[in-house]
Write a protein that holds these residues in place. Structure first.
Motif, PDB file in Angstrom:
ATOM      1  N   SER A  88      18.000  51.678  70.166  1.00  0.00           N
ATOM      2  CA  SER A  88      17.811  50.481  69.341  1.00  0.00           C
ATOM      3  C   SER A  88      18.266  50.781  67.915  1.00  0.00           C
ATOM      4  CB  SER A  88      16.342  50.054  69.327  1.00  0.00           C
ATOM      5  OG  SER A  88      15.908  49.717  70.629  1.00  0.00           O
ATOM      6  N   THR A  89      19.058  49.852  67.336  1.00  0.00           N
ATOM      7  CA  THR A  89      19.528  49.979  65.951  1.00  0.00           C
ATOM      8  C   THR A  89      18.869  48.887  65.121  1.00  0.00           C
ATOM      9  OG1 THR A  89      21.645  50.898  66.657  1.00  0.00           O
ATOM     10  CG2 THR A  89      21.504  50.021  64.414  1.00  0.00           C
ATOM     11  N   LEU A  90      18.102  49.280  64.116  1.00  0.00           N
ATOM     12  CA  LEU A  90      17.377  48.339  63.268  1.00  0.00           C
ATOM     13  C   LEU A  90      18.102  48.165  61.952  1.00  0.00           C
ATOM     14  CD1 LEU A  90      13.709  49.606  63.822  1.00  0.00           C
ATOM     15  CD2 LEU A  90      14.981  47.896  65.132  1.00  0.00           C
ATOM     16  N   ASN A  91      18.321  46.920  61.533  1.00  0.00           N
ATOM     17  CA  ASN A  91      18.901  46.630  60.233  1.00  0.00           C
ATOM     18  C   ASN A  91      17.784  46.589  59.201  1.00  0.00           C
ATOM     19  OD1 ASN A  91      20.350  45.823  58.044  1.00  0.00           O
ATOM     20  ND2 ASN A  91      20.887  43.792  58.839  1.00  0.00           N
ATOM     21  N   ASP A 148      10.070  43.327  67.760  1.00  0.00           N
ATOM     22  CA  ASP A 148       9.672  43.415  69.170  1.00  0.00           C
ATOM     23  C   ASP A 148      10.890  43.878  69.962  1.00  0.00           C
ATOM     24  OD1 ASP A 148       6.998  42.546  68.890  1.00  0.00           O
ATOM     25  OD2 ASP A 148       7.710  40.468  68.737  1.00  0.00           O
ATOM     26  N   LEU A 149      10.761  45.008  70.697  1.00  0.00           N
ATOM     27  CA  LEU A 149      11.889  45.617  71.396  1.00  0.00           C
ATOM     28  C   LEU A 149      11.549  45.834  72.871  1.00  0.00           C
ATOM     29  CD1 LEU A 149      12.803  48.302  68.723  1.00  0.00           C
ATOM     30  CD2 LEU A 149      13.813  46.038  69.005  1.00  0.00           C
ATOM     31  N   ASP A 150      12.617  45.991  73.703  1.00  0.00           N
ATOM     32  CA  ASP A 150      12.443  46.255  75.133  1.00  0.00           C
ATOM     33  C   ASP A 150      13.288  47.484  75.494  1.00  0.00           C
ATOM     34  OD1 ASP A 150      12.086  46.334  77.798  1.00  0.00           O
ATOM     35  OD2 ASP A 150      12.867  44.323  78.222  1.00  0.00           O
ATOM     36  N   PRO A 151      12.673  48.705  75.481  1.00  0.00           N
ATOM     37  CA  PRO A 151      13.446  49.925  75.779  1.00  0.00           C
ATOM     38  C   PRO A 151      13.994  49.962  77.188  1.00  0.00           C
ATOM     39  CG  PRO A 151      11.367  50.415  74.690  1.00  0.00           C
ATOM     40  CD  PRO A 151      11.310  48.990  75.090  1.00  0.00           C
ATOM     41  N   LYS A 204      19.372  54.612  55.164  1.00  0.00           N
ATOM     42  CA  LYS A 204      19.843  53.669  54.149  1.00  0.00           C
ATOM     43  C   LYS A 204      19.779  52.227  54.682  1.00  0.00           C
ATOM     44  CE  LYS A 204      22.691  56.709  51.301  1.00  0.00           C
ATOM     45  NZ  LYS A 204      24.032  56.948  50.692  1.00  0.00           N
ATOM     46  N   ASP A 205      20.825  51.808  55.400  1.00  0.00           N
ATOM     47  CA  ASP A 205      20.889  50.424  55.878  1.00  0.00           C
ATOM     48  C   ASP A 205      20.395  50.271  57.311  1.00  0.00           C
ATOM     49  OD1 ASP A 205      21.942  49.730  53.443  1.00  0.00           O
ATOM     50  OD2 ASP A 205      24.015  50.001  54.118  1.00  0.00           O
ATOM     51  N   GLN A 206      20.506  51.354  58.119  1.00  0.00           N
ATOM     52  CA  GLN A 206      20.148  51.253  59.527  1.00  0.00           C
ATOM     53  C   GLN A 206      19.261  52.424  59.938  1.00  0.00           C
ATOM     54  OE1 GLN A 206      23.945  51.114  61.583  1.00  0.00           O
ATOM     55  NE2 GLN A 206      23.969  48.863  61.552  1.00  0.00           N
ATOM     56  N   LEU A 207      18.395  52.169  60.925  1.00  0.00           N
ATOM     57  CA  LEU A 207      17.555  53.188  61.520  1.00  0.00           C
ATOM     58  C   LEU A 207      17.752  53.126  63.036  1.00  0.00           C
ATOM     59  CD1 LEU A 207      15.365  55.338  60.891  1.00  0.00           C
ATOM     60  CD2 LEU A 207      13.663  53.588  61.469  1.00  0.00           C
TER      61      LEU A 207
END
Length: 752
Positions: A722-725, A713-716, A682-685
Motif C-alpha cells: 500500500s502506498t499512502l499519499n 481503510d485498507l484491504d491487504p 516525505k510525500d509517500q509512505l
C-alpha cells in the motif's frame, strides 16, 4: 583475512584510531589542532569543512563547517558526523597562513572502552610559522609603581628578554616589574627565534607617576569610636596626616582610629603626600556617636547583685552605695550585708563617657520557687505561694510574655525550648530574686524531653559514605493512605551544601499517629551530580512500592542510589503519553528508571515537553525500563542490546488512571506490516503487508499531542503493498496506529 588501517597523509600528520576492516563504527567527536612546522600553535585563524565523498552519498552530504578563531585545539561534536561519516571517504578543507588546503582520505575509527567512545583526532601542520616580531602590550599600576607586559606572539621557538630601564632585566615570557621610585623608564623587549635565527626588539617609554588621592571614609562604632580608612592606604611610599581639632596625628599609614567624647559631626582633615611628586588634602565632617555608660543587664539573687555592662572593652568603676567600690572589665558581682535600697553609680573610666545610676533593692528573705503541671496540649499551668509575675520567653527569641498571679496558665504557640522565670518583687515593685525553669514542647503540643523528639521525621541524606559533596537537593514527605492506596506529597524541603543544613532535614507536626509516610530525596536540575544519582526513597529504593513505611517518628540516613552506566554504543528511548480518552497526549516531567538484569540502578530521565525520554551511550546487556509515578504500578520493558540490536527506540508507555502500561507489549501485533518505509518520509509512505495481514485494516496518524490528523481503510488481501499519499501532512513526528480485528501496533513516523 582481516585488515588493519592507519593513515599518514602527505605533509599533514593525522593521528587516527584504527580498527578491523568491516567493523561497525561511527564518529561522534573530531579533535583538531593546527600548528606550524615546528609544532607550535599558529596565531592565525583557521576554517575547517568536511564533506562525505562516497559516490552513493555525495549529493546528499554538503560540507559541514567548523570555524576556529583561536590557536588551541578545536572539537567538532555533531550527530551529523556520527550518522554520515562512519567508514566513509571524506574531504577535509582548512585554511592556514592565508592559503586553502584540501585533503581526501578514507578512515575508520577504533571502538573500545579505553578510547571513551569514537574519536577522530587530527594534527595538521601548516607550511608557515608565527612571525618573529617583538611587539608587546603593557599595563601600568601607577600607585603600585608596577608594570605588566605581554608579547603579542607567545607561541613559537622564541626566547624573550625584558629590559625595564632601571638596570633590571629578566628572561621571561611575560614581563612584570615593580619600580623603586616614580619616573620615566624605557621598557624594551628582545625576541629571538632560535630555529630561524632571527631577532627583533621594541622599546616604549613609560611614565611611573603616583597619584595623591586624599579621599577617605569613616565607620562609626559604639562608645564614641570611629575607624577611618584612606582609599589608597594599600600602597607604600605615601605619607598620611590626620588633623582632628587642634591635634595632629602623623602615623604614616592609611588607617586611623579615634574615640570622640560627644556625638555629632566632627571635621577631620586628611593630608596625603608622596614626597617629591604629589600632595593633596580634604576635610570631611564625620558623624560620630556619643560615649554612654550602658549596662546590658543586672540581676539580684538573694543579696548578690550582678551587673553585665554593654561594653566589655573599657574599665568600669562600680560604687555600690554601701561604702564599697570595685573596678573591672566586663561583668561584676557584689554581695550586700543588709537589706535596703541602694543607689549604684557606674562610671566608664574613659574620660569622655557619661555616668550611669542604678537603683537596687536588697531583701532579707527571698524565694522564687514555683511549681508547674501540664494543663492540655500546648498549655501548662504555673503556681506559687504568693502573687508574683511569671515571665515566659522562647530561648531563641528576645520578646517576653509576662503573666501576673499566684496561678497562671500559658499557651505555647510553637515548638521549641522556653524559659519560665518567677520574679519576687519588693514593696516598691523591684525584682529582689528570681527562679527559673526550662520547658520543652514539640510541634504537636506535647511537653518534656522524651516527647520533644516525637511527632517528627528527620535524618540525613548521604551520597556513599559522605554527605559533603552534593550542592542542591530536595527531600519530599509523602503520606500513604493504605486503605485508598494513594500517595500524596504533604511537605518538602530544599537543602544546599552549606553549614546551615549539610544534608540534614526534618519534618515536624506529624501529630496523627495513624498516618503512614514515605520519604524521597532527589538532586535538583542543574546540580553538578544530577546525572550520577537516581531519585531515592528511604530505604534505598528507586520505586515507591519498595520504599519503607514510616510512622510519625523516624531518624535515619537516606543513602542515595548511584547510577552505574559504564558507557557504550547502545540506546533506549521512547514516549510517555496519557491513556484513556487522551490518547497520545504527551506527558512532561515523568520519571523513567533504567535497571540492569540484576535490578542494579543504571540511570534515570525525565520526559520532555513532547513526552520523550532517552538513555544513550549504554553498554551491551539486558535492561529493565519502568516508569515511576507515585501510587501507580508500572509495567516494564525487558530489552537486550547487542551488536545486532544496538537501539530500542519505541519503548513507549501509557499512563492510565490507576496504572502505567507498556504500549508496544499490551496489544502489539507486529505480523500485520512486514515493512514500513521510508522513515523519515516525505510525500509517500509505503507499507508491505505480511501474509498474516487481515482483510480489513485501519491506519490512523496521530500528532504527538494525541490529535487524529488522517485515517485510511485498507484491504491487504487485494494488495500486498500500500502506498499512502501523506504530502498534505505537515512535517513533524507522528504516531501511526495500525488496527485490525485482533489488535493494533504503534509506530513512530518522522515526516521531513
Amino acid at each position: 583475512m582481516k585488515k588493519f588501517l592507519c593513515i599518514l597523509f602527505l605533509g599533514v600528520l593525522s593521528t587516527l584510531f584504527c580498527s578491523q576492516s568491516g567493523a561497525q563504527s561511527r564518529i561522534y567527536k573530531i579533535n583538531f589542532a593546527l600548528t606550524d612546522q615546528y609544532n607550535y600553535m599558529l596565531r592565525d585563524s583557521i576554517f575547517f569543512s568536511f564533506r562525505n565523498t562516497d559516490s552513493s552519498t555525495t549529493s546528499n552530504n554538503p560540507y559541514t563547517s567548523v570555524t576556529r578563531y583561536d590557536n588551541y585545539s578545536s572539537v567538532y561534536d555533531s550527530g551529523t558526523v556520527a550518522t554520515n561519516y562512519s567508514d566513509s571517504m571524506i574531504t577535509i578543507r582548512y585554511k592556514a597562513c592565508g592559503q586553502w588546503f584540501t585533503l581526501d582520505t578514507f578512515f575508520r575509527t577504533f571502538q573500545n572502552q579505553w578510547a571513551h567512545g569514537w574519536y577522530l583526532s587530527m594534527h595538521l601542520m601548516a607550511p608557515c610559522v608565527n612571525p618573529c616580531t617583538a611587539a608587546f602590550n603593557f599595563y601600568i599600576q601607577q600607585n603600585a609603581l608596577k608594570v605588566q607586559a605581554y608579547p603579542e606572539y607567545s607561541s613559537g621557538p622564541f626566547t624573550y628578554h625584558w629590559y625595564y630601564g632601571d638596570g633590571v632585566d629578566a628572561s621571561i615570557k611575560y614581563g612584570e616589574h615593580t619600580y623603586a621610585a616614580p619616573g620615566n623608564y624605557t621598557l624594551s623587549l628582545v625576541i629571538h627565534d632560535t630555529l630561524n635565527q632571527c631577532k627583533d626588539s621594541v622599546a616604549h617609554v613609560i611614565t611611573i607617576s603616583p597619584q595623591c588621592n586624599p579621599s577617605f571614609y569613616a565607620i562609626s562604632g559604639k562608645y564614641g569610636h570611629s575607624n577611618i580608612y584612606a582609599n589608597n592606604n594599600a600602597y607604600p611610599g605615601f605619607q598620611h596626616t590626620w588633623v582632628i581639632g587642634d591635634s595632629v596625628y602623623s602615623n604614616g599609614g592609611g588607617t586611623f582610629s579615634y574615640r570622640f567624647g560627644a556625638g555629632g559631626f566632627k571635621p577631620i582633615k586628611h593630608i596625603v603626600e608622596y614626597p617629591g611628586h604629589c600632595k593633596d588634602s580634604v576635610t570631611v565632617n564625620v558623624s560620630t556617636q556619643s560615649c554612654q555608660t550602658e549596662i546590658q543587664s543586672h540581676s539580684i539573687l538573694f543579696r548578690t547583685l550582678t551587673i553585665q555592662p554593654e561594653n566589655n572593652v573599657d574599665t568600669f568603676k562600680y560604687e555600690f552605695g554601701d561604702g564599697t567600690f570595685d573596678t573591672a572589665v566586663g561583668p561584676v558581682s557584689h554581695t550586700y550585708n543588709w537589706s535596703n535600697t541602694f543607689q549604684v553609680k557606674i562610671s566608664d573610666l574613659h574620660q569622655y563617657c557619661y555616668k550611669k545610676y542604678l537603683s537596687v533593692s536588697i531583701s532579707q528573705n527571698c524565694s522564687g520557687n514555683f511549681g508547674s503541671q501540664v494543663d492540655s496540649l500546648y498549655k501548662m499551668k504555673f503556681f506559687t505561694t504568693h502573687a508574683t509575675p511569671f515571665v515566659v520567653r522562647r530561648i531563641i527569641d528576645t520578646n517576653n510574655d509576662t503573666l501576673y498571679g499566684d496561678t497562671v496558665s500559658y499557651y505555647f504557640s510553637s515548638r521549641g525550648q522556653y524559659i519560665v522565670q518567677n520574679q519576687f518583687l519588693d514593696s516598691l515593685g523591684t525584682v529582689v530574686c528570681t527562679n527559673s525553669d526550662y520547658i520543652l514542647m514539640n510541634s504537636c503540643g506535647k511537653f518534656d524531653y522524651q516527647q520533644y523528639w516525637n511527632n517528627m521525621i528527620h535524618g540525613e541524606v548521604r551520597f556513599g559514605s559522605s554527605n559533603s559533596s552534593y550542592d542542591s537537593l530536595i527531600v519530599y514527605l509523602i503520606e500513604y493512605d493504605s486503605v485508598a492506596g494513594t500517595l500524596t506529597g504533604v511537605d518538602s524541603t530544599i537543602l544546599y551544601s552549606n553549614p546551615n543544613d549539610s544534608g540534614y532535614f526534618a519534618f515536624y507536626q506529624l501529630c496523627d499517629s495513624t498516618k503512614i509516610y514515605l520519604v524521597k530525596a532527589a538532586l535538583l536540575p542543574g546540580s553538578g551530580m544530577y546525572g550520577n544519582y537516581l531519585p531515592t526513597y528511604y530505604n534505598q529504593s528507586a520505586s515507591w512500592s519498595g520504599a519503607s513505611r514510616l510512622g510519625t517518628y523516624g531518624n535515619f540516613a537516606l543513602n542515595m542510589l548511584a547510577g552505574t552506566n559504564l558507557g557504550g554504543p547502545g540506546f533506549i528511548g521512547g514516549y510517555i503519553s496519557q491513556g484513556a480518552n487522551k490518547k497520545f497526549k504527551p506527558l512532561e516531567g515523568i520519571q523513567v528508571n533504567l535497571f540492569d538484569d540484576n535490578d542494579t540502578p543504571i540511570a534515570f530521565d525525565l520526559s520532555d515537553v513532547n513526552g520523550y525520554y532517552e538513555f544513550p551511550s549504554l553498554p551491551y546487556g539486558t535492561y529493565r525500563v519502568t516508569v515511576e509515578i507515585m501510587g501507580k504500578p508500572s509495567d516494564s520493558y525487558m530489552i537486550t542490546l547487542s551488536a545486532t540490536n544496538e537501539k530500542a527506540e519505541a519503548q513507549d508507555f501509557e499512563v492510565n488512571s490507576t496504572y502505567v502500561s507498556t504500549i508496544n507489549t499490551a496489544v502489539h501485533v507486529p505480523e500485520l506490516a512486514g515493512r514500513i518505509y521510508p522513515n523519515p518520509a516525505k510525500d509517500q509512505l509505503i507499507i508491505e503487508w505480511s501474509e498474516q495481514a487481515e482483510a480489513s485494516i485501519t491506519l490512523r496518524f496521530y500528532s504527538v499531542h494525541g490529535q487524529l490528523l488522517a485515517e485510511y481503510d485498507l484491504d491487504p488481501k487485494t494488495e500486498t503493498t500500500s502506498t499512502l499519499n501523506i504530502a498534505v501532512l505537515p512535517r513533524g513526528m507522528y504516531m501511526l496506529q495500525i488496527e485490525s480485528g485482533t489488535g493494533q501496533s504503534i509506530h513512530r513516523i518522522q515526516l521531513d
